[in-house]
Design a protein around this motif. Structure first.
Motif, mmCIF file in Angstrom:
data_model
loop_
_atom_site.group_PDB
_atom_site.id
_atom_site.type_symbol
_atom_site.label_atom_id
_atom_site.label_comp_id
_atom_site.label_asym_id
_atom_site.label_seq_id
_atom_site.Cartn_x
_atom_site.Cartn_y
_atom_site.Cartn_z
ATOM 1 N N GLU A 176 33.433 30.586 47.916
ATOM 2 C CA GLU A 176 33.852 31.560 48.532
ATOM 3 C C GLU A 176 34.721 32.609 47.649
ATOM 4 O OE1 GLU A 176 34.878 30.556 53.135
ATOM 5 O OE2 GLU A 176 35.950 29.180 51.548
ATOM 6 N N ILE A 177 34.614 33.860 47.674
ATOM 7 C CA ILE A 177 35.147 34.684 46.736
ATOM 8 C C ILE A 177 35.765 35.919 47.734
ATOM 9 C CG2 ILE A 177 34.870 36.720 45.126
ATOM 10 C CD1 ILE A 177 32.344 34.989 44.257
ATOM 11 N N PHE A 178 37.102 36.250 47.325
ATOM 12 C CA PHE A 178 37.821 37.150 48.042
ATOM 13 C C PHE A 178 38.596 38.139 47.269
ATOM 14 C CE2 PHE A 178 38.215 32.616 49.702
ATOM 15 C CZ PHE A 178 38.025 32.971 51.175
ATOM 16 N N ASP A 179 38.419 39.063 47.371
ATOM 17 C CA ASP A 179 39.166 40.240 46.837
ATOM 18 C C ASP A 179 40.531 40.499 47.215
ATOM 19 O OD1 ASP A 179 37.000 40.973 44.751
ATOM 20 O OD2 ASP A 179 36.219 41.885 46.552
ATOM 21 N N ILE A 180 41.526 40.496 46.446
ATOM 22 C CA ILE A 180 42.784 40.750 46.678
ATOM 23 C C ILE A 180 43.373 41.830 45.984
ATOM 24 C CG2 ILE A 180 43.287 38.375 47.847
ATOM 25 C CD1 ILE A 180 44.868 37.854 45.529
ATOM 26 N N GLN A 181 44.580 42.512 46.534
ATOM 27 C CA GLN A 181 45.348 43.608 45.966
ATOM 28 C C GLN A 181 46.730 43.009 45.791
ATOM 29 O OE1 GLN A 181 44.592 46.805 44.894
ATOM 30 N NE2 GLN A 181 42.284 46.161 45.240
ATOM 31 N N ILE A 182 47.386 42.876 44.681
ATOM 32 C CA ILE A 182 48.796 42.629 44.512
ATOM 33 C C ILE A 182 49.774 43.802 44.156
ATOM 34 C CG2 ILE A 182 50.263 41.020 43.133
ATOM 35 C CD1 ILE A 182 48.326 39.415 44.758
ATOM 36 N N MET A 183 50.813 43.937 44.730
ATOM 37 C CA MET A 183 51.807 45.018 44.324
ATOM 38 C C MET A 183 52.779 44.292 43.350
ATOM 39 S SD MET A 183 54.375 47.201 46.792
ATOM 40 C CE MET A 183 52.817 48.040 47.668
ATOM 41 N N LEU A 184 52.735 45.171 42.351
ATOM 42 C CA LEU A 184 53.334 44.999 41.066
ATOM 43 C C LEU A 184 54.991 45.304 41.205
ATOM 44 C CD1 LEU A 184 50.683 45.508 38.582
ATOM 45 C CD2 LEU A 184 51.206 43.365 39.768
ATOM 46 N N LYS A 185 55.593 44.849 40.503
ATOM 47 C CA LYS A 185 57.262 45.403 40.687
ATOM 48 C C LYS A 185 57.166 46.749 40.505
ATOM 49 C CE LYS A 185 58.423 41.712 37.095
ATOM 50 N NZ LYS A 185 59.250 41.303 36.142
ATOM 51 N N ASP A 186 56.655 47.591 39.642
ATOM 52 C CA ASP A 186 56.315 48.939 39.667
ATOM 53 C C ASP A 186 56.036 49.750 40.910
ATOM 54 O OD1 ASP A 186 53.763 48.858 39.287
ATOM 55 O OD2 ASP A 186 53.914 49.763 37.196
ATOM 56 N N GLY A 187 55.252 49.031 41.906
ATOM 57 C CA GLY A 187 54.860 49.700 43.233
ATOM 58 C C GLY A 187 53.352 49.804 43.055
ATOM 59 N N SER A 188 52.683 49.758 41.910
ATOM 60 C CA SER A 188 51.319 49.923 41.843
ATOM 61 C C SER A 188 50.668 48.777 42.334
ATOM 62 C CB SER A 188 50.798 50.145 40.385
ATOM 63 O OG SER A 188 51.099 49.141 39.768
ATOM 64 N N LEU A 189 49.294 49.003 42.639
ATOM 65 C CA LEU A 189 48.523 47.767 43.116
ATOM 66 C C LEU A 189 47.580 47.220 41.893
ATOM 67 C CD1 LEU A 189 47.434 49.138 46.545
ATOM 68 C CD2 LEU A 189 49.193 47.246 45.888
ATOM 69 N N ALA A 190 47.375 45.959 41.999
ATOM 70 C CA ALA A 190 46.533 45.528 40.709
ATOM 71 C C ALA A 190 45.466 44.595 41.681
ATOM 72 C CB ALA A 190 47.263 44.704 39.852
ATOM 73 N N PRO A 191 44.031 44.784 41.404
ATOM 74 C CA PRO A 191 43.089 44.121 42.080
ATOM 75 C C PRO A 191 42.696 42.755 41.235
ATOM 76 C CG PRO A 191 42.062 45.564 40.554
ATOM 77 C CD PRO A 191 43.533 45.625 40.524
ATOM 78 N N TYR A 192 42.574 41.740 42.133
ATOM 79 C CA TYR A 192 42.270 40.270 41.704
ATOM 80 C C TYR A 192 41.264 39.704 42.525
ATOM 81 C CZ TYR A 192 46.604 40.279 38.939
ATOM 82 O OH TYR A 192 47.711 40.597 37.893
ATOM 83 N N GLN A 193 40.836 38.899 42.164
ATOM 84 C CA GLN A 193 39.606 38.011 42.830
ATOM 85 C C GLN A 193 40.051 36.568 42.644
ATOM 86 O OE1 GLN A 193 35.512 37.162 41.105
ATOM 87 N NE2 GLN A 193 35.199 38.809 42.573
ATOM 88 N N VAL A 194 39.844 35.871 43.801
ATOM 89 C CA VAL A 194 40.083 34.659 44.038
ATOM 90 C C VAL A 194 39.071 33.872 44.576
ATOM 91 C CG1 VAL A 194 41.590 32.789 45.802
ATOM 92 C CG2 VAL A 194 42.366 34.982 45.029
ATOM 93 N N GLN A 195 38.682 32.700 43.909
ATOM 94 C CA GLN A 195 37.518 31.796 44.128
ATOM 95 C C GLN A 195 37.766 30.543 44.371
ATOM 96 O OE1 GLN A 195 34.943 31.939 40.892
ATOM 97 N NE2 GLN A 195 34.660 34.308 40.722
ATOM 98 N N ASN A 196 37.238 30.231 45.361
ATOM 99 C CA ASN A 196 37.283 28.610 45.973
ATOM 100 C C ASN A 196 36.237 28.011 46.526
ATOM 101 O OD1 ASN A 196 38.058 27.604 49.277
ATOM 102 N ND2 ASN A 196 39.400 26.721 47.641
ATOM 103 N N GLU A 197 35.802 26.968 46.064
ATOM 104 C CA GLU A 197 34.929 26.070 46.338
ATOM 105 C C GLU A 197 35.022 25.551 48.070
ATOM 106 O OE1 GLU A 197 31.823 25.352 45.106
ATOM 107 O OE2 GLU A 197 32.573 26.411 43.180
ATOM 108 N N ARG A 198 34.094 25.660 49.002
ATOM 109 C CA ARG A 198 34.425 25.169 50.247
ATOM 110 C C ARG A 198 34.725 23.889 50.293
ATOM 111 N NH1 ARG A 198 32.651 27.658 54.482
ATOM 112 N NH2 ARG A 198 31.486 29.069 53.360
ATOM 113 N N ASP A 199 35.644 23.617 50.980
ATOM 114 C CA ASP A 199 36.693 22.170 51.215
ATOM 115 C C ASP A 199 37.081 21.735 49.944
ATOM 116 O OD1 ASP A 199 35.356 22.063 53.731
ATOM 117 O OD2 ASP A 199 33.730 21.088 52.925
#
Length: 75
Positions: free
Chosen positions: A2-25
């Motif tokens: 499973e692959i998820f795209d997330i946005q993280i708000m950084l200290k300066d208020g900007s958004l940074a894109p990250y991707q999270v990968q997880n094997e099922r179970d």
């Protein structure tokens, strides 16, 4: 996998894109920034997260910001 795209708000208020990968179970969630592996977290049964790999040398602030987003991905 499973692959998820997330946005993280950084200290300066900007958004940074990250991707999270997880094997099922699997309790291991790998975090990528622009296809570079920056961290791996293990989900604990008590609801907490453990940083078990930090190849991107993320700081404590970013770790907490990532954990807050990972909480939304946990089943």
């Amino acid at each position: 996998m499973e692959i998820f795209d997330i946005q993280i708000m950084l200290k300066d208020g900007s958004l940074a894109p990250y991707q999270v990968q997880n094997e099922r179970d699997s309790d291991i969630f790998k975090v990528f920034e622009q296809e570079k592996h920056v961290a791996s977290f293990t989900a604990s049964r008590d609801g907490s997260w453990n940083l078990n790999e930090n190849p991107g040398n993320i700081d404590e602030d970013l770790e907490h910001r990532l954990v807050n987003q990972l909480n939304g991905l946990r089943y």
